[in-house]
Write a protein that holds these residues in place. Sequence first.
Motif, mmCIF file in Angstrom:
data_model
loop_
_atom_site.group_PDB
_atom_site.id
_atom_site.type_symbol
_atom_site.label_atom_id
_atom_site.label_comp_id
_atom_site.label_asym_id
_atom_site.label_seq_id
_atom_site.Cartn_x
_atom_site.Cartn_y
_atom_site.Cartn_z
ATOM 1 N N GLY B 59 0.818 -1.201 0.000
ATOM 2 C CA GLY B 59 0.000 0.000 0.000
ATOM 3 C C GLY B 59 0.853 1.252 0.000
ATOM 4 O O GLY B 59 1.712 1.444 -0.855
ATOM 5 N N ARG B 60 0.666 2.103 0.995
ATOM 6 C CA ARG B 60 1.429 3.349 1.089
ATOM 7 C C ARG B 60 2.803 3.157 1.729
ATOM 8 O O ARG B 60 3.567 4.118 1.843
ATOM 9 C CB ARG B 60 0.624 4.380 1.891
ATOM 10 N N PHE B 61 3.108 1.962 2.147
ATOM 11 C CA PHE B 61 4.344 1.697 2.880
ATOM 12 C C PHE B 61 5.347 0.924 2.016
ATOM 13 O O PHE B 61 4.972 -0.014 1.320
ATOM 14 C CB PHE B 61 4.055 0.892 4.153
ATOM 15 N N THR B 62 6.600 1.334 2.073
ATOM 16 C CA THR B 62 7.677 0.626 1.388
ATOM 17 C C THR B 62 8.821 0.429 2.361
ATOM 18 O O THR B 62 9.286 1.391 2.978
ATOM 19 C CB THR B 62 8.189 1.414 0.168
ATOM 20 N N ALA B 63 9.259 -0.814 2.505
ATOM 21 C CA ALA B 63 10.427 -1.129 3.329
ATOM 22 C C ALA B 63 11.594 -1.412 2.404
ATOM 23 O O ALA B 63 11.450 -2.093 1.391
ATOM 24 C CB ALA B 63 10.139 -2.331 4.223
ATOM 25 N N GLN B 64 12.744 -0.885 2.753
ATOM 26 C CA GLN B 64 13.929 -1.015 1.918
ATOM 27 C C GLN B 64 15.091 -1.485 2.784
ATOM 28 O O GLN B 64 15.311 -0.968 3.884
ATOM 29 C CB GLN B 64 14.257 0.350 1.309
ATOM 30 N N VAL B 65 15.827 -2.482 2.295
ATOM 31 C CA VAL B 65 16.978 -3.008 3.030
ATOM 32 C C VAL B 65 18.206 -2.931 2.141
ATOM 33 O O VAL B 65 18.183 -3.360 0.999
ATOM 34 C CB VAL B 65 16.757 -4.481 3.449
ATOM 35 N N ASP B 66 19.288 -2.390 2.675
ATOM 36 C CA ASP B 66 20.578 -2.374 1.997
ATOM 37 C C ASP B 66 21.578 -3.073 2.911
ATOM 38 O O ASP B 66 22.130 -2.474 3.837
ATOM 39 C CB ASP B 66 21.014 -0.935 1.728
ATOM 40 N N LYS B 67 21.798 -4.362 2.673
ATOM 41 C CA LYS B 67 22.666 -5.140 3.561
ATOM 42 C C LYS B 67 24.126 -4.738 3.422
ATOM 43 O O LYS B 67 24.907 -4.925 4.345
ATOM 44 C CB LYS B 67 22.494 -6.636 3.290
#
Lengths: 115, 111
Positions: B59-67
């Motif tokens: 929806g309106r939420f985005t999670a982003q991971v940069d290991k």
Amino acid sequence: DAGITQSPRHKVTETGTPVTLRCHQTENHRYMYWYRQDPGHGLRLIHYSYGVKDTDKGEVSDGYSVSRSKTEDFLLTLESATSSQTSVYFCAIRGLAGEDTGELFFGEGSRLTVL
Amino acid sequence: QKEVEQDPGPLSVPEGAIVSLNCTYSNSAFQYFMWYRQYSRKGPELLMYTYSSGNKEDGRFTAQVDKSSKYISLFIRDSQPSDSATYLCAHFWQGAQKLVFGQGTRLTINP
């Protein structure tokens, strides 16, 4: 609703008195946790249990003990409460249906004030 | 050094703004990365989780991971007053059965 009940929800006590907080779950989950939450520290793990009579310490376990004699109940005891133990205490359970992501389901919290 | 670092805020933005919340972590063994939302006087509830690097949208939420840089972010688009809460990042290390939380960021969306 994850089926977690904490009691009492609020308690005021005096320094040196024993306090027991109860966490009750209806989901038959193996893992149960006790956290405390304080401003500037986030959630810190006190103790956790991975089965009946199986418990282990977290990062802030000094001054706390736990017991789990039944799957559904996990008790947190402060043997002799101190003012530094004034906090909000959260119980959590971990569901292991399917992928084990470590997701926890939390109770509503127990607010403890030690005078 | 704390295993998880999160700016506690508080952060206050107008309704409709894009919000960016961030955490850094030190333990490369962490496998699952989560964001919890906590309303006042309530227990935290899981908002999103991701495994390994990349983006995940809901929806309106985005999670982003940069290991590679040990950095995770949560973006909220078209923010609403109902998004006002404390947001906690958390990381799960399966080998140690350990879930570690950041300090939480208190967010207020102003109408």
